[in-house]
Write an enzyme that holds these catalytic residues in place. Structure first.
Site, PDB file in Angstrom:
ATOM      1  N   GLY A  88       9.706   2.193  -4.654  1.00 48.15           N
ATOM      2  CA  GLY A  88      10.185   1.125  -3.783  1.00 48.15           C
ATOM      3  C   GLY A  88      10.676  -0.083  -4.561  1.00 48.15           C
ATOM      4  O   GLY A  88      10.640  -0.102  -5.798  1.00 48.15           O
ATOM      5  N   GLN A  89      11.118  -1.101  -3.835  1.00 45.95           N
ATOM      6  CA  GLN A  89      11.653  -2.310  -4.482  1.00 45.95           C
ATOM      7  C   GLN A  89      10.630  -2.943  -5.425  1.00 45.95           C
ATOM      8  O   GLN A  89      10.920  -3.192  -6.602  1.00 45.95           O
ATOM      9  CB  GLN A  89      12.054  -3.345  -3.430  1.00 45.95           C
ATOM     10  N   LEU A  90       9.446  -3.228  -4.906  1.00 44.46           N
ATOM     11  CA  LEU A  90       8.425  -3.870  -5.718  1.00 44.46           C
ATOM     12  C   LEU A  90       7.949  -2.952  -6.832  1.00 44.46           C
ATOM     13  O   LEU A  90       7.771  -3.388  -7.969  1.00 44.46           O
ATOM     14  CB  LEU A  90       7.248  -4.298  -4.842  1.00 44.46           C
ATOM     15  N   ASP A 104      -0.441  10.960  -2.045  1.00 40.57           N
ATOM     16  CA  ASP A 104      -0.499  10.581  -0.640  1.00 40.57           C
ATOM     17  C   ASP A 104      -1.730   9.704  -0.452  1.00 40.57           C
ATOM     18  O   ASP A 104      -2.857  10.201  -0.421  1.00 40.57           O
ATOM     19  CB  ASP A 104      -0.579  11.840   0.229  1.00 40.57           C
ATOM     20  N   ILE A 105      -1.532   8.398  -0.330  1.00 44.08           N
ATOM     21  CA  ILE A 105      -2.676   7.490  -0.264  1.00 44.08           C
ATOM     22  C   ILE A 105      -3.484   7.661   1.024  1.00 44.08           C
ATOM     23  O   ILE A 105      -4.616   7.179   1.113  1.00 44.08           O
ATOM     24  CB  ILE A 105      -2.254   6.015  -0.426  1.00 44.08           C
ATOM     25  N   TYR A 120       4.406   1.436   4.911  1.00 44.06           N
ATOM     26  CA  TYR A 120       5.352   1.838   5.958  1.00 44.06           C
ATOM     27  C   TYR A 120       6.022   0.540   6.397  1.00 44.06           C
ATOM     28  O   TYR A 120       5.380  -0.336   6.980  1.00 44.06           O
ATOM     29  CB  TYR A 120       4.599   2.475   7.109  1.00 44.06           C
ATOM     30  N   ASP A 122       4.363 -11.366   5.956  1.00 38.11           N
ATOM     31  CA  ASP A 122       4.389 -12.505   6.878  1.00 38.11           C
ATOM     32  C   ASP A 122       4.314 -12.069   8.333  1.00 38.11           C
ATOM     33  O   ASP A 122       4.016 -12.876   9.217  1.00 38.11           O
ATOM     34  CB  ASP A 122       5.668 -13.324   6.659  1.00 38.11           C
ATOM     35  N   TYR A 160       4.149  -2.843  13.334  1.00 35.76           N
ATOM     36  CA  TYR A 160       4.186  -3.009  11.873  1.00 35.76           C
ATOM     37  C   TYR A 160       3.245  -4.123  11.432  1.00 35.76           C
ATOM     38  O   TYR A 160       2.378  -3.928  10.565  1.00 35.76           O
ATOM     39  CB  TYR A 160       5.612  -3.299  11.406  1.00 35.76           C
ATOM     40  N   TRP A 185      10.484 -11.327   3.471  1.00 38.46           N
ATOM     41  CA  TRP A 185      11.928 -11.212   3.293  1.00 38.46           C
ATOM     42  C   TRP A 185      12.284 -10.722   1.887  1.00 38.46           C
ATOM     43  O   TRP A 185      13.083 -11.333   1.170  1.00 38.46           O
ATOM     44  CB  TRP A 185      12.599 -12.560   3.562  1.00 38.46           C
TER      45      TRP A 185
END
Length: 286
Positions: A10-12, A35-36, A60, A101, A124, A149
């Site tokens: 992923g991004q992070l 698979d966590i 997710y 957030d 979410y 964001w």
């Protein structure tokens, strides 16, 4: 330092890999390799690798899809983090878990502090909040970082969506009555590395986000300005619309600016300079 990283694709996760010291040993995992939500698999991997640190960047994040996919969202955002928290406690590893957030309802008029009342508007946000609670109930020493964001040169995000749409369209209508702080994933990753290096970080919730609040409309305008500076050919007209004019399955917080004073007590940590990051990303992508 031995670090188990989940959500490595992923991004992070990708930004974190770019920024870790070269002498650290990292086990990079994604949904296919770990698979966590599978408690046995989590315990087996942690028992085998024996990490000092677990960074949970897996989540997710399909906000609208979560409304009709709550079971899977709950598994990934609640059960998975709980499994990691339990395994971290037993193996004496430090868990750093990333949240959002969206645990707030957006009715505030000043930046949210960590202790402010939560009230998520959708599935979410609710699953992320339940994930936070599950982690801290199991493991009081865990660190939870709420951010907002998120964008980067990797994956799918608002910046890349704007650049893609702007290349083909004459105009774009962007919501102007939701405000928050864009946050560069690379800055979140750098901050996590700094917290790990500092070592003695008290468990609990910390806020971390960009240094300037904007609306999605203002963010889009900034994206195209920086993109044109980097040679971007698209020049769409960006129009303001309201949330009511752009209905989505999941409600979004109208105001989700986070107060980051608590995390800045630790050395060298500063909020994300998202404008500088945006400029750098546009030069990379264009």
């Amino acid at each position: 330092m031995r670090v188990l990283l989940t959500g490595a694709d992923g991004q992070l996760g990708r930004c974190f890999q770019d920024r870790v010291p070269k002498d650290w040993i990292i086990l990079q995992t994604d949904a296919k390799s770990l698979d966590i939500t599978d408690r046995v698999a989590v315990f087996d991997v942690i028992d085998s690798f024996k990490p000092n640190i677990i960074v949970n960047a897996a989540a997710y994040t399909a906000v609208d899809k979560a409304e009709s996919d709550s079971d899977i969202a709950t598994l990934v955002n609640v059960i998975g983090p709980q499994n990691l928290a339990e395994a971290a406690l037993i193996s004496n590893a430090k868990l750093i878990h990333v949240s959002t957030d969206y645990v707030f309802d957006g009715r505030a008029v000043t930046p949210y502090k960590e202790e402010d009342i939560t009230n998520p508007l959708g599935v979410y946000g609710l699953t992320k909040l339940n994930g936070e609670q599950s982690v801290l109930e199991v493991n009081h020493s865990a660190i939870i970082i709420r951010t907002a964001w998120v964008f980067s040169e990797y994956g799918n995000n608002f910046v890349k969506t704007m650049l893609r749409l702007g290349a083909d369209r004459q105009s774009l209508s962007i919501v102007a009555d939701q405000r928050g702080c864009p946050t560069y994933a690379g800055d979140i990753a750098r901050t996590i590395v700094q917290l790990i290096e500092y070592g003695d970080v008290k468990g609990g919730v910390y806020h971390y986000c960009g240094d300037k609040e904007v609306s999605w409309f203002e963010f889009a305008k900034a994206i195209f300005e920086q993109a044109r500076n980097a040679g971007y050919a698209g020049n769409p007209e960006v129009k303001e619309i309201t949330t009511d004019e752009y209905p989505t399955p999941a409600a979004r917080p109208t105001y989700s600016v986070l107060d980051c004073q608590k995390i800045r007590q630790y050395p060298n940590i500063s909020e994300s300079d998202w404008q500088a990051a945006l400029s750098n990303i546009c030069r990379k992508l264009i």
